[in-house]
Design an enzyme around this catalytic site. Structure first.
Site, PDB file in Angstrom:
ATOM      1  N   ARG A 268      -8.949  11.477  -7.170  1.00 21.20           N
ATOM      2  CA  ARG A 268      -8.129  12.075  -6.246  1.00 21.20           C
ATOM      3  C   ARG A 268      -7.031  10.878  -5.555  1.00 21.20           C
ATOM      4  NH1 ARG A 268      -6.779  12.748  -1.289  1.00 21.20           N
ATOM      5  NH2 ARG A 268      -8.414  11.237  -0.662  1.00 21.20           N
TER       6      ARG A 268
ATOM      7  N   TYR B 249       0.665  -1.066   0.038  1.00 18.99           N
ATOM      8  CA  TYR B 249       0.040  -0.042  -0.052  1.00 18.99           C
ATOM      9  C   TYR B 249       0.997   1.276  -0.003  1.00 18.99           C
ATOM     10  CZ  TYR B 249      -4.372   2.468   0.415  1.00 18.99           C
ATOM     11  OH  TYR B 249      -5.345   3.146  -0.104  1.00 18.99           O
TER      12      TYR B 249
ATOM     13  N   ASP C 123     -12.900   6.233   3.736  1.00 20.39           N
ATOM     14  CA  ASP C 123     -11.906   6.130   4.603  1.00 20.39           C
ATOM     15  C   ASP C 123     -10.880   7.423   4.623  1.00 20.39           C
ATOM     16  OD1 ASP C 123     -10.130   4.385   6.168  1.00 20.39           O
ATOM     17  OD2 ASP C 123      -8.721   4.363   4.505  1.00 20.39           O
ATOM     18  N   ASP C 124     -10.978   8.148   3.540  1.00 17.58           N
ATOM     19  CA  ASP C 124     -10.472   9.432   3.411  1.00 17.58           C
ATOM     20  C   ASP C 124     -10.956  10.251   4.405  1.00 17.58           C
ATOM     21  OD1 ASP C 124      -8.831   8.732   1.105  1.00 17.58           O
ATOM     22  OD2 ASP C 124     -10.527   8.860  -0.047  1.00 17.58           O
TER      23      ASP C 124
ATOM     24  N   ASN D 245      -1.660   5.508  10.695  1.00 14.08           N
ATOM     25  CA  ASN D 245      -1.933   4.980   9.415  1.00 14.08           C
ATOM     26  C   ASN D 245      -3.472   4.296   9.392  1.00 14.08           C
ATOM     27  OD1 ASN D 245      -2.239   3.078   7.281  1.00 14.08           O
ATOM     28  ND2 ASN D 245      -0.084   2.454   7.456  1.00 14.08           N
TER      29      ASN D 245
ATOM     30  N   ASN E 289       0.325  11.814   2.654  1.00 21.03           N
ATOM     31  CA  ASN E 289       1.107  10.739   1.973  1.00 21.03           C
ATOM     32  C   ASN E 289       1.137  11.257   0.269  1.00 21.03           C
ATOM     33  OD1 ASN E 289       1.262   8.661   3.806  1.00 21.03           O
ATOM     34  ND2 ASN E 289      -1.083   8.566   3.786  1.00 21.03           N
TER      35      ASN E 289
ATOM     36  N   GLU F 280     -13.491   5.492  -1.836  1.00 17.17           N
ATOM     37  CA  GLU F 280     -11.822   5.600  -1.819  1.00 17.17           C
ATOM     38  C   GLU F 280     -11.386   6.521  -2.910  1.00 17.17           C
ATOM     39  OE1 GLU F 280      -8.493   5.312   0.175  1.00 17.17           O
ATOM     40  OE2 GLU F 280     -10.514   4.323   0.969  1.00 17.17           O
ATOM     41  N   ASP F 281     -10.809   7.680  -2.372  1.00 14.70           N
ATOM     42  CA  ASP F 281     -10.137   8.589  -3.254  1.00 14.70           C
ATOM     43  C   ASP F 281     -11.046   9.361  -4.273  1.00 14.70           C
ATOM     44  OD1 ASP F 281      -7.919   7.729  -1.940  1.00 14.70           O
ATOM     45  OD2 ASP F 281      -6.448   7.030  -3.143  1.00 14.70           O
TER      46      ASP F 281
ATOM     47  N   LYS G  75      -6.245  -1.707  -0.947  1.00 11.12           N
ATOM     48  CA  LYS G  75      -7.056  -1.646   0.363  1.00 11.12           C
ATOM     49  C   LYS G  75      -7.683  -2.973   0.924  1.00 11.12           C
ATOM     50  CE  LYS G  75      -7.778   2.193   2.879  1.00 11.12           C
ATOM     51  NZ  LYS G  75      -7.289   3.442   2.255  1.00 11.12           N
TER      52      LYS G  75
END
Length: 549
Positions: free
Chosen positions: A150, A97, A263-264, A449, A405, A240-241, A168
């Protein structure tokens, strides 16, 4: 169904990642499953194959080579892949990851081999249910989906964002024990605005500008409806993203009708809150007694800020509007203040407090005098020497979280935080940093994390049969993680427990989340088990080789 299930044998068995054991097939299994002659004569245990693979991995020169080798192993011998990852989690996590997955997504078209997961594109509009039916596993319980707009701090990578949901879900299994057969990575391809990719002959996605507005919304709506129709109410959909302008809207829209999690926004918030709760055991005082300053007001920053305010509200019984006043945010235009409200995006408006306008982070630090400084800006080295020295001038133990990150985007390094604060800062980062020596003392920086939280959260939702994600579940996950940090961690300067015990940590988080689901009446697996921690551990997938008759 467009496919049939059969028991693999012989040559086919060796190419089935779910059942292949490589050289671990016994003499009896080789005779019973038509493998005689298809393998060299030697019989090697799973442990010896792990030793061999680790020896090979360590000889590779670049992180991307290790990533490719790991992904190839996942596609050829699933159980060996997960056993390898579990047994060497600290060493291998950065290659499976972040930060390596970012480079992998950038080059995904060039390194693309065997396809992983499902691709839903604008070409599939009106046929999304048919696409879902093409996946061979029916009992899906966790979906991780991205539209690639993103990816980490790297921007719009379009269809090549598939590396994120694949990675993930590998962590859901390795760290949280969710069976890989119930996990499904999905990329929704609506095009990309990345000109470099559109002109790349190896790009694997739609060659068109990114769809927006009604066209985009209709595809997402069809996808969400199809998932619920095909897999049922209890499938967890992790967004996600997605870019900010979609992420908040999607979470708000579908949290009322689906089991959804971002999650973000939520995972990052939960793990950072856990870090703050643990840090306060070193500093003393309560959450409500701190003053928080963020650099970055996107998904991560506002998500963390809201969860902090929510927990302060629950601890003090004060209205959440009052609790938000303890939290200040700086975006690209400066401190978010009341006079800017007219031009702010909706998700930033709750953080616009009465204060004179300030243009720089340094000015905000000097004026507000925060006890906690959190970076979610995606811009590297923005916590300068002057800023950290200022934080250290009015805090005995400044709390500094540099969360962006990958490593190159981190607001400061661990060494900078410890050196510029004269060894007094309590530091955590989003990317891993090596231990730091300062004046004879070794500091082991904690990594904030998300992998501490989301695998256990997902397991807790699955084992309880939850139908919705409630904010109290995120708070429960934060407290469970904070409780796993020990005095031994604090003495080394780390506010998080060691990652080597992540499956034990995930079991405790899963138990806390499941308990909250039962308490809120959102669980469907009844009656609730008497010992949820033990139940969570018993439900965990263990990737040891099975014996075949």
């Amino acid at each position: 169904m467009p496919w049939a299930t059969s028991v693999a044998s012989g040559y086919t068995l060796l190419r089935d990642p779910h059942h292949n054991k490589g050289l671990a097939f016994t003499e009896e299994e080789r005779d019973g499953h038509y493998l005689r002659g298809l393998l060299p004569p030697a019989v090697l245990s799973q442990e010896l194959q792990i030793k061999k693979f680790m020896n090979t991995l360590r000889q590779y020169q670049t992180p991307l080579q290790r990533y490719i080798a790991m992904m190839n192993l996942q596609e050829t011998d699933e159980r060996l892949f997960y056993k390898l990852l579990i047994d060497n989690v600290v060493e291998l996590l950065p290659f499976v990851y972040t930060p390596t997955v970012g480079e992998a997504c950038q080059k995904y078209g060039s390194i693309f081999g065997r396809p992983q997961g499902l691709y839903v594109s604008l070409k599939d509009k009106g046929k999304v249910l048919e696409v879902l039916r093409n996946w061979p596993h029916r009992n899906i319980q966790v979906i991780c989906v991205t539209d690639g707009e993103r990816i980490l701090g790297l921007g719009d990578l379009g269809c090549q964002g598939m590396g994120i949901p694949v990675g993930k879900l590998a962590l859901y299994t390795a760290l949280g024990g969710v069976d890989p057969s119930v996990c499904l990575p999905i990329t929704i391809d609506v095009g990309t605005n990345n000109e470099k990719l559109l002109n790349d002959e190896f790009y694997i996605g739609l060659r068109q500008k990114r769809a927006t507005g009604e066209e985009y919304d209709e595809l997402i709506e069809e996808f969400m409806a199809a998932v619920k129709q095909f897999y049922g109410e209890k499938v967890l959909i992790q967004f996600e993203d997605f870019a900010n302008h979609n992420a908040f809207d999607l979470l708000e829209k579908y949290s009322k009708s689906h089991l959804v999690f971002n999650d973000d926004i939520q995972g990052t918030a939960s793990v950072v809150l856990a870090g703050l709760l643990a840090a306060l055991k070193m500093v003393g005082g309560t959450l409500a007694e701190q003053t928080y300053l963020f650099l970055g007001a996107g998904e991560a920053g506002t998500g963390i800020a809201e969860l902090i305010a929510l927990e302060i509200s629950k601890q003090t019984n004060a209205p959440i509007e009052e609790c938000r006043k303890k939290v200040w945010l700086v975006d690209s235009k400066g401190l978010i203040v009341d006079s800017r409200k007219g031009s702010l995006q909706p998700f930033k408006k709750p953080w616009a407090h009465e204060h004179e306008p300030l243009k720089t982070l340094y000015d905000a630090v000097q004026s507000i005098k925060p006890t906690v400084l959190i970076g979610t800006s995606g811009v590297g080295r923005t916590f300068t020497k002057e800023i950290i020295e200022a934080m250290s001038s009015f805090n005995e133990r400044p709390i500094i979280f540099s969360l962006s990150n990958p490593t190159s985007h981190s607001e400061c390094t661990a060494e900078q935080a410890y050196t510029w604060s004269q060894g007094r800062s309590i530091f955590a980062s989003g990317s891993p940093f090596a231990p730091v020596e300062y004046e004879g003392k070794t500091f082991v920086p904690g990594q904030s994390n998300n992998a501490y939280i989301f695998p256990g959260l997902g397991l807790g939702l699955v084992i309880s049969g939850a139908v919705r994600v409630h904010e109290d579940m995120l708070l429960a996950a934060s407290k469970a993680l904070a409780d796993q940090a020990t005095q031994d961690n604090f003495e080394k300067g780390s506010i998080f427990p060691p990652f080597t015990s992540i499956r034990k940590i995930s079991a405790h988080i899963a138990a806390a989340v499941a308990a909250k689901a039962y308490e809120l009446g959102l669980a469907t697996r009844l009656p609730p088990p008497s010992d949820l921690v033990k139940y969570a551990e018993n439900c965990m997938y263990t990737p040891v080789y099975r014996n075949y008759r």
